[in-house]
Design a protein around this motif. Sequence first.
Motif, PDB file in Angstrom:
ATOM      1  N   THR A 123       2.354   3.886  -3.707  1.00 35.40           N
ATOM      2  CA  THR A 123       2.538   5.343  -3.721  1.00 35.40           C
ATOM      3  C   THR A 123       3.984   5.688  -4.100  1.00 35.40           C
ATOM      4  O   THR A 123       4.211   6.275  -5.145  1.00 35.40           O
ATOM      5  CB  THR A 123       2.126   6.020  -2.390  1.00 35.40           C
ATOM      6  OG1 THR A 123       2.952   5.570  -1.324  1.00 35.40           O
ATOM      7  CG2 THR A 123       0.684   5.749  -2.067  1.00 35.40           C
ATOM      8  N   HIS A 124       4.964   5.268  -3.309  1.00 34.61           N
ATOM      9  CA  HIS A 124       6.348   5.687  -3.587  1.00 34.61           C
ATOM     10  C   HIS A 124       6.839   5.233  -4.963  1.00 34.61           C
ATOM     11  O   HIS A 124       7.366   6.037  -5.737  1.00 34.61           O
ATOM     12  CB  HIS A 124       7.290   5.138  -2.513  1.00 34.61           C
ATOM     13  CG  HIS A 124       7.297   5.962  -1.275  1.00 34.61           C
ATOM     14  ND1 HIS A 124       8.323   6.808  -0.956  1.00 34.61           N
ATOM     15  CD2 HIS A 124       6.378   6.095  -0.284  1.00 34.61           C
ATOM     16  CE1 HIS A 124       8.056   7.414   0.202  1.00 34.61           C
ATOM     17  NE2 HIS A 124       6.876   6.990   0.631  1.00 34.61           N
ATOM     18  N   LEU A 125       6.695   3.958  -5.254  1.00 37.83           N
ATOM     19  CA  LEU A 125       7.285   3.458  -6.502  1.00 37.83           C
ATOM     20  C   LEU A 125       6.506   3.938  -7.719  1.00 37.83           C
ATOM     21  O   LEU A 125       7.101   4.273  -8.752  1.00 37.83           O
ATOM     22  CB  LEU A 125       7.385   1.931  -6.471  1.00 37.83           C
ATOM     23  CG  LEU A 125       8.266   1.352  -5.350  1.00 37.83           C
ATOM     24  CD1 LEU A 125       8.376  -0.163  -5.482  1.00 37.83           C
ATOM     25  CD2 LEU A 125       9.662   1.969  -5.346  1.00 37.83           C
TER      26      LEU A 125
ATOM     27  N   VAL B 116      -1.754   6.897   3.604  1.00 39.35           N
ATOM     28  CA  VAL B 116      -1.076   5.675   4.038  1.00 39.35           C
ATOM     29  C   VAL B 116       0.279   5.950   4.686  1.00 39.35           C
ATOM     30  O   VAL B 116       0.932   5.034   5.170  1.00 39.35           O
ATOM     31  CB  VAL B 116      -0.926   4.678   2.867  1.00 39.35           C
ATOM     32  CG1 VAL B 116      -2.284   4.412   2.237  1.00 39.35           C
ATOM     33  CG2 VAL B 116       0.060   5.160   1.818  1.00 39.35           C
ATOM     34  N   ASN B 117       0.680   7.207   4.675  1.00 38.95           N
ATOM     35  CA  ASN B 117       1.984   7.576   5.235  1.00 38.95           C
ATOM     36  C   ASN B 117       1.865   8.292   6.574  1.00 38.95           C
ATOM     37  O   ASN B 117       2.624   8.031   7.502  1.00 38.95           O
ATOM     38  CB  ASN B 117       2.721   8.483   4.235  1.00 38.95           C
ATOM     39  CG  ASN B 117       4.090   8.908   4.750  1.00 38.95           C
ATOM     40  OD1 ASN B 117       5.062   8.175   4.638  1.00 38.95           O
ATOM     41  ND2 ASN B 117       4.157  10.111   5.336  1.00 38.95           N
ATOM     42  N   ASN B 118       0.916   9.220   6.648  1.00 42.72           N
ATOM     43  CA  ASN B 118       0.958  10.176   7.749  1.00 42.72           C
ATOM     44  C   ASN B 118       0.612   9.593   9.118  1.00 42.72           C
ATOM     45  O   ASN B 118       0.927  10.198  10.130  1.00 42.72           O
ATOM     46  CB  ASN B 118       0.046  11.375   7.439  1.00 42.72           C
ATOM     47  CG  ASN B 118       0.568  12.183   6.265  1.00 42.72           C
ATOM     48  OD1 ASN B 118       1.586  11.822   5.659  1.00 42.72           O
ATOM     49  ND2 ASN B 118      -0.127  13.250   5.923  1.00 42.72           N
TER      50      ASN B 118
ATOM     51  N   GLN C 212      -3.353   9.889  -1.711  1.00 44.40           N
ATOM     52  CA  GLN C 212      -3.200   8.482  -1.341  1.00 44.40           C
ATOM     53  C   GLN C 212      -1.954   8.293  -0.471  1.00 44.40           C
ATOM     54  O   GLN C 212      -1.981   7.554   0.506  1.00 44.40           O
ATOM     55  CB  GLN C 212      -3.135   7.607  -2.602  1.00 44.40           C
ATOM     56  CG  GLN C 212      -3.143   6.117  -2.313  1.00 44.40           C
ATOM     57  CD  GLN C 212      -4.407   5.640  -1.614  1.00 44.40           C
ATOM     58  OE1 GLN C 212      -5.433   6.320  -1.621  1.00 44.40           O
ATOM     59  NE2 GLN C 212      -4.336   4.485  -0.976  1.00 44.40           N
ATOM     60  N   HIS C 213      -0.883   8.983  -0.835  1.00 44.18           N
ATOM     61  CA  HIS C 213       0.314   8.845  -0.010  1.00 44.18           C
ATOM     62  C   HIS C 213       0.077   9.385   1.400  1.00 44.18           C
ATOM     63  O   HIS C 213       0.479   8.770   2.387  1.00 44.18           O
ATOM     64  CB  HIS C 213       1.531   9.538  -0.646  1.00 44.18           C
ATOM     65  CG  HIS C 213       2.750   9.412   0.207  1.00 44.18           C
ATOM     66  ND1 HIS C 213       3.232  10.459   0.968  1.00 44.18           N
ATOM     67  CD2 HIS C 213       3.533   8.345   0.495  1.00 44.18           C
ATOM     68  CE1 HIS C 213       4.274  10.035   1.655  1.00 44.18           C
ATOM     69  NE2 HIS C 213       4.491   8.764   1.387  1.00 44.18           N
ATOM     70  N   ALA C 214      -0.585  10.514   1.503  1.00 38.62           N
ATOM     71  CA  ALA C 214      -0.867  11.074   2.833  1.00 38.62           C
ATOM     72  C   ALA C 214      -1.687  10.089   3.660  1.00 38.62           C
ATOM     73  O   ALA C 214      -1.444   9.891   4.856  1.00 38.62           O
ATOM     74  CB  ALA C 214      -1.606  12.403   2.702  1.00 38.62           C
TER      75      ALA C 214
ATOM     76  N   SER D  70       7.109  12.859  -0.555  1.00 37.90           N
ATOM     77  CA  SER D  70       8.379  13.502  -0.232  1.00 37.90           C
ATOM     78  C   SER D  70       8.987  12.941   1.045  1.00 37.90           C
ATOM     79  O   SER D  70      10.036  13.379   1.478  1.00 37.90           O
ATOM     80  CB  SER D  70       8.184  15.013  -0.099  1.00 37.90           C
ATOM     81  OG  SER D  70       7.453  15.298   1.068  1.00 37.90           O
ATOM     82  N   ILE D  71       8.312  11.951   1.642  1.00 38.31           N
ATOM     83  CA  ILE D  71       8.867  11.344   2.853  1.00 38.31           C
ATOM     84  C   ILE D  71       8.353   9.924   2.965  1.00 38.31           C
ATOM     85  O   ILE D  71       7.284   9.628   2.483  1.00 38.31           O
ATOM     86  CB  ILE D  71       8.495  12.138   4.133  1.00 38.31           C
ATOM     87  CG1 ILE D  71       9.231  11.607   5.359  1.00 38.31           C
ATOM     88  CG2 ILE D  71       7.000  12.125   4.356  1.00 38.31           C
ATOM     89  CD1 ILE D  71      10.725  11.806   5.335  1.00 38.31           C
TER      90      ILE D  71
ATOM     91  N   THR E  36       0.827  -1.211   0.000  1.00 40.33           N
ATOM     92  CA  THR E  36       0.000   0.000   0.000  1.00 40.33           C
ATOM     93  C   THR E  36       0.860   1.260   0.000  1.00 40.33           C
ATOM     94  O   THR E  36       0.563   2.226  -0.709  1.00 40.33           O
ATOM     95  CB  THR E  36      -0.924  -0.021   1.230  1.00 40.33           C
ATOM     96  OG1 THR E  36      -1.695  -1.223   1.178  1.00 40.33           O
ATOM     97  CG2 THR E  36      -1.838   1.181   1.260  1.00 40.33           C
ATOM     98  N   HIS E  37       1.945   1.242   0.767  1.00 43.72           N
ATOM     99  CA  HIS E  37       2.772   2.435   0.908  1.00 43.72           C
ATOM    100  C   HIS E  37       3.905   2.448  -0.127  1.00 43.72           C
ATOM    101  O   HIS E  37       3.930   3.302  -1.014  1.00 43.72           O
ATOM    102  CB  HIS E  37       3.316   2.497   2.346  1.00 43.72           C
ATOM    103  CG  HIS E  37       4.091   3.731   2.649  1.00 43.72           C
ATOM    104  ND1 HIS E  37       5.016   3.805   3.649  1.00 43.72           N
ATOM    105  CD2 HIS E  37       4.099   4.951   2.072  1.00 43.72           C
ATOM    106  CE1 HIS E  37       5.546   5.017   3.682  1.00 43.72           C
ATOM    107  NE2 HIS E  37       5.015   5.724   2.724  1.00 43.72           N
ATOM    108  N   LEU E  38       4.805   1.478  -0.045  1.00 43.28           N
ATOM    109  CA  LEU E  38       5.975   1.501  -0.934  1.00 43.28           C
ATOM    110  C   LEU E  38       5.573   1.374  -2.405  1.00 43.28           C
ATOM    111  O   LEU E  38       5.885   2.248  -3.227  1.00 43.28           O
ATOM    112  CB  LEU E  38       6.931   0.362  -0.549  1.00 43.28           C
ATOM    113  CG  LEU E  38       8.130   0.178  -1.480  1.00 43.28           C
ATOM    114  CD1 LEU E  38       9.090   1.352  -1.378  1.00 43.28           C
ATOM    115  CD2 LEU E  38       8.872  -1.126  -1.158  1.00 43.28           C
TER     116      LEU E  38
HETATM  117 FE   FE2 Z   1       5.979   7.668   2.472  1.00 42.23          FE
END
Ligand code: FE2
Length: 667
Positions: free
Chosen positions: A368-370, A547-549, A543-545, A666-667, A363-365
């Motif tokens: 969103t990131h990749l 699953v990241n924040n 989506q990144h926010a 960005s993080i 879900t995260h890596l």
């Molecule tokens: Fe992240």
Amino acid sequence: MAVYRVKVATGDVLQAGTSNSISITLVGSRGESRRKNVSAVFLPGMEKELSVRCDRDLGPIVLVRLHKWRLFLEDAWFCRDVRVTAPDGTLYRFPCHQWLEGVITLEVREGSGKKLADDDLEILKEHRRKELEARQEAYQWKTFAEGWPRCLNVGSIHELDSNVQFSCVRATNFTGVLVFQGASHLLAGFLLRRTSWKSLDEMRSIFSRTRGRDIVPDYVARRWREDDFFGYQFLNGNNPIVLQRCAALPPKFPVTPAMVAPFLGGGTHLAKEMEEGRVFLVDYEVLEGIPSGTIHGRQQHVAAPLCLLHQGADGLLRPIAIQLSQTPGPASPIFLPSDGEWDWLLAKTWVRNADFYSHQLLTHLLRTHLFAEVFAVATLRHLPSCHPLFKLLVPHFHFTLHINTLARSVLINPGGIIDKASGVTYEGLLLIVRRGLAGVTYASLCLPEDIARRGLRRLPNHHYRDDGLKLWDAIASFVGGIVDFYYGEDAGVSGDAELQAWVMDIFTHGFLGRASSGVPSSLQTAAELKKFLTMVMFTCSVQHAAVNNGQYDLGAFMPNAPSSMRHPPPREKGKAFLQHFLDTVPEVDTTANILVALILLSSRLKDVRPLGQYPEERFTEAEPRRLVRAFQARLEEIRELIEERNRWAEPRYGYLNPRETENSVSI
Ligand code: FE2
């Protein structure tokens, strides 16, 4: 004699100024000026004015050349923009937002968004061709692992090029190493303890070390055992994309009506509840057979559980049955809320452990990131700076190449945090992501379709869905306006060769050319383009926010998101008790290692850019600028709605508050 008034502005980012010499040439459709010194010594945020005198009118000014050279020491310069006022009063704007390093001449085009077909001057066609050639040389694809989305071909953050048209690396001065060192220092005592936690209460002591105000981890530590909170996290936790309506039980999960009857409330039965859409399933099949590793020489264990949940009459979602493997039978009992306290808690904790992998790696890596990196690299390779979609998208890739390169160096590398402090081996990590990519669909990346597909339209208290859909619509409206303005008819979309190359690159390198994903390999209509752009922007920001924040909030109290399990899944009931639980979840140093990563992944960096904030103005025409303002106004309305809702919600859900949602990964 024609006199042009010129303003040259330096960005206000750190180290943007320069003591090197700068000069400028104006290029019009009917000729160009002589090269004129702007003067040396720029400071961040400084604007220099000068006059450029020409023998004759240059016609419309189509680009400016910025020349930088040095007498002694190299001093990179970050140019914000150039503005030129012609003798007839016409203002031409040249957004630059680029670093100039070494001795260099940079050509910057006038800021109107232009597709390939919009350019008629040979000099401009040549400019965009050369820019893309340079970018394709600088930004190449690399295979990090077979079956993964391809990534940028650099080995470390030091290889990231700050000179070729695009870089925010110099602007931020962040390496992540400092955060790591700080967190590691705070947790030093825990990082050396290779023993089980002495008690559940002791686990709370670790996050009180790291931050002053740990309201949410403390809340989690109080509520993690409760079935309500366990169910809540599938709706509004870090992994809100795995729950789906269950209309029929899969044969591999033979829950009988009698098993779950006591947990459905009176006057109903399982078949009725399923038919009426109140039964849900989470299936971690992707983890089946994943090789587990060792920590401190001790074998760890990975399970691939199934979890059945029910929406009660009070609207809350609760687990009603858990099976810890994909193979039913006597050795894989179905755990129920009526089982012994530790049996049930341990079964739920196994689900939370599976969710840790599913969340972090897929879900995260991956999602969103990749994918954000794929979108970023394809954009750099195929859309020149003057392309309207480059202007639209590039703020949504701010810092992404940097953070992903860093992640490949310290988080997901052999010997990195995941390898060292989770239960899967490096090969297991690679396999999970490979399986995950093979299962990704375009529909699952588009929130409205994803919610419909998973049958979640009517579930109450689903803040991720409610906030996410509002933001999806806001982005779609903004993107729609941009596409209408620059493309108009469908033919403009299908005939844009740069756009088509961009989409094909994403399809080929991001989704490995798998047509069954439903991800388009070309875009024929304006509607298709709008949807695709919305998906890209939404993935990188909202989506990144989502699953990241919340990673630190929900993961700092370790039993809520254990990164590894030290005993195998229970094969019978009645054997679990407190000490067994403490000896199953990660020991102290593993907990601390993961916490260091969570602190890094949840830290707020300098230069944060909330959704819809574009300090680097790239659009110069009135209509796109109006659309940006309308987008910002709508985001402000959404912010108010979320904050109003959160006044009454418990716990509050603020991860998709537009002020907390960044433009980019960005993080
Ligand atoms: Fe992240």
